[in-house]
Design an enzyme around this catalytic site. Structure first.
Site, mmCIF file in Angstrom:
data_model
loop_
_atom_site.group_PDB
_atom_site.id
_atom_site.type_symbol
_atom_site.label_atom_id
_atom_site.label_comp_id
_atom_site.label_asym_id
_atom_site.label_seq_id
_atom_site.Cartn_x
_atom_site.Cartn_y
_atom_site.Cartn_z
ATOM 1 N N GLU A 426 -15.002 -27.395 -32.234
ATOM 2 C CA GLU A 426 -16.437 -27.187 -32.081
ATOM 3 C C GLU A 426 -16.826 -25.812 -32.634
ATOM 4 O OE1 GLU A 426 -17.702 -27.179 -28.003
ATOM 5 O OE2 GLU A 426 -19.771 -26.614 -28.502
ATOM 6 N N ASP A 499 -15.607 -26.326 -26.367
ATOM 7 C CA ASP A 499 -15.798 -25.437 -25.230
ATOM 8 C C ASP A 499 -15.767 -26.250 -23.946
ATOM 9 O OD1 ASP A 499 -16.157 -23.365 -26.954
ATOM 10 O OD2 ASP A 499 -18.350 -23.468 -26.933
ATOM 11 N N ASP A 501 -17.793 -26.661 -21.618
ATOM 12 C CA ASP A 501 -19.136 -26.691 -21.010
ATOM 13 C C ASP A 501 -19.803 -28.031 -21.328
ATOM 14 O OD1 ASP A 501 -19.738 -26.549 -23.672
ATOM 15 O OD2 ASP A 501 -20.515 -24.495 -23.609
ATOM 16 N N ASP A 503 -22.142 -28.899 -23.444
ATOM 17 C CA ASP A 503 -22.230 -29.208 -24.871
ATOM 18 C C ASP A 503 -20.892 -29.712 -25.384
ATOM 19 O OD1 ASP A 503 -24.818 -28.743 -25.262
ATOM 20 O OD2 ASP A 503 -24.595 -26.839 -26.373
#
Ligand code: 1YM
Length: 644
Positions: A426, A499, A501, A503
């Site tokens: 990412e 990540d 998180d 997203d």
């Protein structure tokens, strides 16, 4: 005392027989884990289902008892209680002689096909206690066994009754099974399937430890089955049911066309799921495709010079259950498991039943018939596009032009495809760190910018225009969709690194959706992984440090550590430099990878479709529940096998 001698001899034989089961339980029930444990239940229930199929039992009740035993009761004729030719009561023989199943009572039409037909005696052999109650001829009889089939109480008349039926209660031997805890929902699902396949039959399940209970009874089971499979899809036709008999083979089929892109065709032969298809499925597909093509030509939807519609294209959006009942003497399976039906006549029989009915149905339902054909034509176009794309990729292999197709890919230098790894990373900045931190001999890096396109919503043509997707397809090198060929993949592992998180989770979901939809074999063959970056870095006063992966580890560490440290929480991959990324997330000896597998492809199919809409929360929930993520370590066996 010749008689007594014979009795003793056969008694010894019995013990030997069941001892064989106890010595190698896996040979009889597959395994001694939780799956094998549940086989015990299927084995007994299948006897009751046979009795229902024979037309006698109408109800089956299954109870998970407080003491860990299971009771299965049916209201059939009851096992015969007379003397058997061996000089012992029939129930004693049925329940304690291996392979006693079909040999007695002339049941030439054993249809539910219990495990290799060895049946109840195997369950007895693997139980600490096994008790049978038989209601028959106005009398109640009981017989019981203990410790793997040793006669405990010989067959005794214990009372009078107006009922008929058989009740079996067994307590699995905890010395044999790794677990003896039954799973309510596993049993419930299987019983539901049996009820769906046997219209009218009532099946109940009760858990005495929790008071949970369910009851299944369907008037039109197959129709209901298809209805549930199609629950969230847009329908093109109503549910079509087909019934017929040919060459002593009975076929019953329910099908429905939907706007979906996938095909779901489930097969059953004598109530046993045929996961690998077989002659009945081939017959069904052939009959269906032929009927539709004939109709399309006859009605000029296809011009005379147009090629006939391809079977693959005609099955997009098709949901069908194909069941056959086949007399015992005609049953053949291919391979070792019962996964694939081999009976040759099942093909011609089902083909003819399907063709005849569909011929009639199509002419009577012109509007939906046209829709089916138009959809197949669209599918044909999409498939041609995919093939062209693949050809482009093929042609470019090893050529200069490949550079543009490969976009931002940083390839691995080594040529061992099986050990090469493709990291999908990412963001450009993490991509940069990964590029300098990696082991270039076998790790390739492809940074993904921003959001990945949602392959559930986009058409194949649009997907092919998306730079990231195209690069990914090119890099993996095995094509896409129906043209995907697992033997051509360039990497042993494709690793998604995002990540930790929301997203990141979203990107994972979109990538998994893409792989599931267009490269499913990558998932089923265990090539897709998710990298787990650490969440914390603990730095000690002497500047040394360690990484921790989650809150639990942190709590654990804080509790046990005497040293003072400073906690640094990583927010994203971008916060790690190249060395740190290598050490924590890419070094095979230290990293944590999650293997992505799909427990039940069918369920997954249905749910992906539903949830890839806009409801991110629902989607996340579903992924958490149904996609199985396994830490690489715990799948070591499989991985070792694969890597060799
Ligand atoms: C809870 C388990 O085993 N039910 C059951 C088994 C049999 C019969 C009826 C039965 C079959 C026949 C005739 C026949 C079995 N009988 C035999 C055997 N429930 C459960 N219900 N009468 C009754 O097949 O002709 C084996 S199984 F061999 F004795 F006939």
């Amino acid at each position: 005392m010749a008689n007594k001698n014979t009795y003793d001899e056969s008694a010894i034989q019995v013990l030997e027989g069941l001892e064989a089961v106890r010595k190698r339980p896996g040979m009889y029930i597959g395994s001694t884990d939780v799956r094998g444990l549940h086989h015990l239940v299927w084995e007994i229930v299948d006897n009751s289902i046979d009795e229902a199929l024979a037309g006698y039992a109408t109800e089956i009740n299954v109870t998970l008892e407080k003491n860990g035993s299971v009771t299965v009761a049916d209201n059939g004729r009851g096992v015969p209680t007379g003397m058997h030719a061996t000089g012992r009561p029939t129930p004693e023989v049925i329940f304690s002689v291996l392979h006693a199943g079909g040999k007695f009572g002339g049941s030439g039409y054993k249809t539910s096909g219990g495990l290799h037909g060895v049946g109840s005696s195997v369950v007895n052999a693997l139980s600490k206690k096994f008790q049978v109650t038989i209601n028959r001829d106005k009398q109640t009889h009981q017989i019981s066994f203990k410790n793997g089939g040793n006669l405990d109480q010989p067959l005794t008349q214990t009372g009078n009754t107006n009922r008929t039926g058989t009740i079996v209660n067994f307590l699995p031997d905890d010395g044999i099974f790794t677990t003896t805890k039954f799973n309510f929902s596993t049993i419930s699902e299987r019983l539901k399937e049996s009820a769906l396949l046997n219209s009218g039959l009532k099946i109940t399940l009760k858990d005495e430890t929790t008071d949970k209970h369910v009851e299944y009874q369907f008037e039109n089971g197959l129709e209901e089955f298809v209805k549930e499979l199609c629950e969230d899809m847009t329908k093109i036709t109503d549910i079509i049911t087909i019934k017929g008999e040919n060459k002593r083979i009975e076929g019953e089929i329910a099908l429905q066309y939907t706007e979906d892109y996938n095909e779901t065709v489930l097969g059953f032969a004598n109530n046993v799921k045929t996961g690998d298809g077989g002659t009945h499925i081939t017959g069904f597909k052939t009959g269906l495709v032929k009927a539709i093509n004939d109709y399309a030509k006859a009605n000029k939807i296809l011009k005379d010079k147009d090629p006939r519609l391809d079977s693959n294209d005609l099955r997009e959006g098709l949901v069908a259950i194909v069941t056959v009942k086949i007399p015992e003497d005609l049953i053949e399976y291919e391979g070792q498991t019962k996964g694939k039906l081999g009976t040759p006549d099942a093909k011609s029989a089902v083909e003819q039943i399907t063709y005849n009915f569909m011929n009639f149905w199509l002419t009577e339902n012109k509007a939906p018939a046209t829709k089916i054909i138009e959809k197949a034509l669209l599918a044909r176009r999409a498939r041609e596009e995919a093939r062209k794309a693949r050809q482009v990729i093929r042609d470019s292999k090893g050529k200069k032009q490949n550079r543009t197709m490969l976009g931002k890919l940083t390839p691995a230098q080594g040529r061992k495809k099986e050990i090469n790894e493709l990291y999908l990373v990412e963001g450009d900045s993490a991509g940069g760190s990964a590029k300098s931190g990696r082991d270039r001999t076998f790790q390739a890096i492809l940074p993904l910018r921003g959001k990945v396109i949602n392959s559930e919503k986009a058409k194949l043509a649009d997907l092919m225009k998306n730079e990231e997707i195209l690069t990914m397809i090119t890099a993996i090198g095995a094509g896409i969709g129906s043209e995907f060929d697992i033997s051509e993949i360039n990497y042993g592992k494709v690793i998604i690194m995002t990540d930790a998180d929301t997203d990141g989770a979203h990107i994972q979901t979109l990538l998994l959706t893409f792989f599931f939809r267009y490269m499913k074999d990558l998932i089923t063959n265990k090539h897709i992984f998710i990298a787990l970056p650490p969440l914390y870095k603990l730095i000690f006063s002497d500047r040394s440090f360690i990484y921790l992966w989650d809150e639990d580890e942190l709590a654990q560490y804080s509790k046990n550590s005497t040293k003072r440290f400073e906690i640094q929480r990583y927010k994203g991959l971008g916060e790690m430099n190249a060395d740190q990324l290598w050490e924590t997330t890419m070094d095979p000896s230290k990293r944590k990878l999650i293997l992505v597998t799909i427990e039940d492809a069918l369920l997954a199919e249905k749910s992906f479709r539903t949830l890839m809409g806009d409801d991110a929360e629902k989607r996340k929930e579903w992924i958490q529940e149904n996609v199985k993520f396994t830490l690489e370590d715990s799948e070591v066996d499989l991985l070792v096998k694969e890597e060799n």
